[in-house]
Design a protein around this motif. Structure first.
Motif, PDB file in Angstrom:
ATOM      1  N   UNK A   1      29.332  39.317  47.666  1.00  0.00           N
ATOM      2  CA  UNK A   1      29.773  37.995  48.132  1.00  0.00           C
ATOM      3  C   UNK A   1      28.603  37.023  48.205  1.00  0.00           C
ATOM      4  N   UNK A   2      28.877  35.774  47.924  1.00  0.00           N
ATOM      5  CA  UNK A   2      27.850  34.750  47.969  1.00  0.00           C
ATOM      6  C   UNK A   2      28.468  33.422  47.581  1.00  0.00           C
ATOM      7  N   UNK A   3      27.664  32.367  47.547  1.00  0.00           N
ATOM      8  CA  UNK A   3      28.252  31.101  47.107  1.00  0.00           C
ATOM      9  C   UNK A   3      28.701  31.248  45.652  1.00  0.00           C
ATOM     10  N   UNK A   4      28.046  32.118  44.897  1.00  0.00           N
ATOM     11  CA  UNK A   4      28.521  32.574  43.587  1.00  0.00           C
ATOM     12  C   UNK A   4      28.711  34.092  43.684  1.00  0.00           C
ATOM     13  N   UNK A   5      29.926  34.513  43.979  1.00  0.00           N
ATOM     14  CA  UNK A   5      30.186  35.955  44.123  1.00  0.00           C
ATOM     15  C   UNK A   5      30.122  36.644  42.768  1.00  0.00           C
ATOM     16  N   UNK A   6      29.562  37.845  42.765  1.00  0.00           N
ATOM     17  CA  UNK A   6      29.500  38.655  41.545  1.00  0.00           C
ATOM     18  C   UNK A   6      30.379  39.886  41.729  1.00  0.00           C
ATOM     19  N   UNK A   7      31.130  40.230  40.711  1.00  0.00           N
ATOM     20  CA  UNK A   7      31.934  41.455  40.692  1.00  0.00           C
ATOM     21  C   UNK A   7      31.484  42.274  39.486  1.00  0.00           C
ATOM     22  N   UNK A   8      30.902  43.442  39.741  1.00  0.00           N
ATOM     23  CA  UNK A   8      30.353  44.259  38.657  1.00  0.00           C
ATOM     24  C   UNK A   8      31.111  45.571  38.550  1.00  0.00           C
ATOM     25  N   UNK A   9      31.472  45.932  37.333  1.00  0.00           N
ATOM     26  CA  UNK A   9      32.056  47.242  37.068  1.00  0.00           C
ATOM     27  C   UNK A   9      30.928  48.165  36.636  1.00  0.00           C
ATOM     28  N   UNK A  10      30.802  49.298  37.332  1.00  0.00           N
ATOM     29  CA  UNK A  10      29.722  50.236  37.039  1.00  0.00           C
ATOM     30  C   UNK A  10      30.297  51.614  36.757  1.00  0.00           C
ATOM     31  N   UNK A  11      29.590  52.376  35.938  1.00  0.00           N
ATOM     32  CA  UNK A  11      29.956  53.783  35.686  1.00  0.00           C
ATOM     33  C   UNK A  11      28.747  54.472  35.092  1.00  0.00           C
ATOM     34  N   UNK A  12      28.567  55.727  35.467  1.00  0.00           N
ATOM     35  CA  UNK A  12      27.504  56.569  34.902  1.00  0.00           C
ATOM     36  C   UNK A  12      26.154  55.875  34.915  1.00  0.00           C
ATOM     37  N   UNK A  13      25.877  55.181  36.004  1.00  0.00           N
ATOM     38  CA  UNK A  13      24.566  54.563  36.150  1.00  0.00           C
ATOM     39  C   UNK A  13      24.384  53.253  35.398  1.00  0.00           C
ATOM     40  N   UNK A  14      25.441  52.793  34.699  1.00  0.00           N
ATOM     41  CA  UNK A  14      25.363  51.550  33.942  1.00  0.00           C
ATOM     42  C   UNK A  14      26.164  50.431  34.626  1.00  0.00           C
ATOM     43  N   UNK A  15      25.671  49.204  34.487  1.00  0.00           N
ATOM     44  CA  UNK A  15      26.514  48.035  34.759  1.00  0.00           C
ATOM     45  C   UNK A  15      27.244  47.736  33.455  1.00  0.00           C
ATOM     46  N   UNK A  16      28.572  47.904  33.456  1.00  0.00           N
ATOM     47  CA  UNK A  16      29.351  47.736  32.220  1.00  0.00           C
ATOM     48  C   UNK A  16      29.646  46.274  31.961  1.00  0.00           C
ATOM     49  N   UNK A  17      30.119  45.588  32.986  1.00  0.00           N
ATOM     50  CA  UNK A  17      30.426  44.158  32.876  1.00  0.00           C
ATOM     51  C   UNK A  17      30.414  43.557  34.267  1.00  0.00           C
TER      52      UNK A  17
END
Lengths: 304, 304
Positions: free
Chosen positions: B150-166
């Motif tokens: 959360x933030x003034x520009x919130x980020x939502x990250x999909x992660x798996x197996x140690x990677x940030x996918x998107x």
């Protein structure tokens, strides 16, 4: 006076005050405009400003109806009038006219606003636009149509058989200004620049990302990746927001033609956006409201 | 010095500068914080401020790695570093570290930001959050997860197996402030008032109207119809916007648990919103970023 003046229409909005002296075939014989919106009138001096602005008309035509529409009927206006629920038509509007007796004895009429409540109980409201729509309805046929009134709060009204069935307000214009004034996206924008291609690109980009809160950030990243500059970012943002409004307003509809009531650059943008979507826009100037006043005046005169 | 300090992490964001002196099991031995974000540093005096802030650490530990993440690597920062495209993991981030040779000879490292380009070519970017995510990834397992910052520009990250996918950015917080400052809805709001029930009502009202540009106007009409007051309108608007963000960020997903990285009132609101949607939030404090710095430092030390 030996002329055919049969009534006076007045549109008193948030930022402007317009008067129409109307002839017996609905023609505008004389038009007056003041940059004196409801919000500029201090100490409740509505009557004083109003009578001074058209004193000669009131003197010369002592027996004709005077109809006031718009924000004059709001809580912050001259006299609060209630909202008439949709579906509404000209007869219901006439039945809800609220009289104001001026100090020297003459009675004028304030038109009600309209409200629409959706199936989930959420309300929408308009004041003034309903008389513009009435005006347009005297020209377009009685089949189901969609009418858009561009503005800082755009209105989209579905009409059929002389009724306003429902309508929806989109705060697109006001949000555009707030984003320009108060965000990192706004700081990218040269407010004096415009670019039509970027506007169309904005329209086309609608729906390419997760949702509008996400999509607005892509304006920023397009700047970072040199796909937008200070001269194109504003037009792109405008296209993105108007395109997003259109996506909501047109969802589930199949109109090939949309009626627009408005003028100036904003209405031109809505025309461009609709044409880009393969929809034909037909534009009425805002003075179409005088035709709405005329319809109300005719009914009142017949009732006498 | 006779202690187990193995590296220094630094998170230099837009509004804050944080330092972590890290021990050989990843523990934070000492923490320093300055209200001296990248935007507050004049005349490019990044190195001077940086070295003064931790002069004693630099002197006492002449051979340990120093990792700087965040907006220090942006165009407006200390030294611009490129964005590393997703999918990205710790090894790729280490391979993209950019050296800065300080005046007196020591080399420190600036971490790259991450970028994500969707299938329609639209870019998203983050700087700093990727190291927070790295930190969280040392705690959560390697199955596919969704992490929200959360933030003034919130980020939502999909992660798996140690990677940030998107990942996807939503400008919800900044838009909330711009609406408060620059619109008729904002003028309804008492900025010092809050009401949890109204916040939940705002979340629940998402999707009950045509689209968000329309829905924002219902905040205004709820005021007109006495369903919102100055003490509840702000919380309702907040719920509406965060709820709309969640609708976009969670669309098509079936996560029963979401990881949040953040603290303070804003993160509490995201917790409440997720709980209301039947999703369990697990919160990491922002200092989780030190675990990310630690992971980077460990790899560098092994390479030596």
């Amino acid at each position: 006076m030996n002329d055919d003046t049969i009534g006076i229409g007045c549109d008193w909005g948030t930022s402007n005050l317009r008067f129409y002296r109307l002839g017996n075939s609905g023609q505008i014989i004389e038009r007056r405009q003041f940059s004196a919106g409801v919000s500029s009138i201090k100490d409740n001096k509505f009557e004083a400003f109003f009578t001074k602005a058209i004193q000669d008309w009131l003197d010369n035509y002592p027996n004709i109806p005077v109809i006031v529409s718009g924000m004059a009927g709001s809580r912050q206006g001259w006299k609060e009038t209630s909202y008439l629920p949709c579906p509404a038509n000209i007869e219901k509007i006439v039945n809800k006219l609220t009289p104001i007796k001026l100090n020297y004895g003459r009675t004028i009429w304030i038109a009600p606003g309209l409200s629409y409540t959706n199936y989930q109980g959420l309300h929408d409201v308009m004041r003034g636009e309903e008389v513009q729509i009435l005006g347009a309805l005297s020209i377009i046929d009685r089949k189901k149509k969609l009418i858009c009134l561009p503005g800082s709060h755009s209105k989209w009204a579905t009409v059929a058989a002389g009724h306003v069935l429902e309508f929806h307000t989109f705060i697109t214009g006001e949000l555009f200004e707030a984003i320009k004034a108060g965000t990192i996206i706004g700081s990218m924008i040269d407010p004096n620049a415009w670019n039509d291609d970027a506007f169309i690109q904005g329209i086309e980009s609608v729906g390419t990302s997760k949702n509008i809160l996400n999509q607005l950030f892509t304006v920023r990243t397009k700047g970072l990746f040199n796909q937008l500059t200070s001269t194109t970012a504003g037009a792109f943002l405008s296209g993105l927001l108007i395109g997003y409004e259109l996506a909501g307003a047109l969802a589930g509809t199949r109109f090939k033609k949309i009626y627009l009531i408005g003028d100036g650059q904003l209405t031109t943008l809505y025309q461009k956006a609709l044409l880009h979507k393969g929809i034909e826009p037909q534009v009425f100037a805002p003075d179409i409201i005088a035709s709405g006043h005329f319809k109300i005046i005719k009914i009142i005169n017949q009732d006498v």
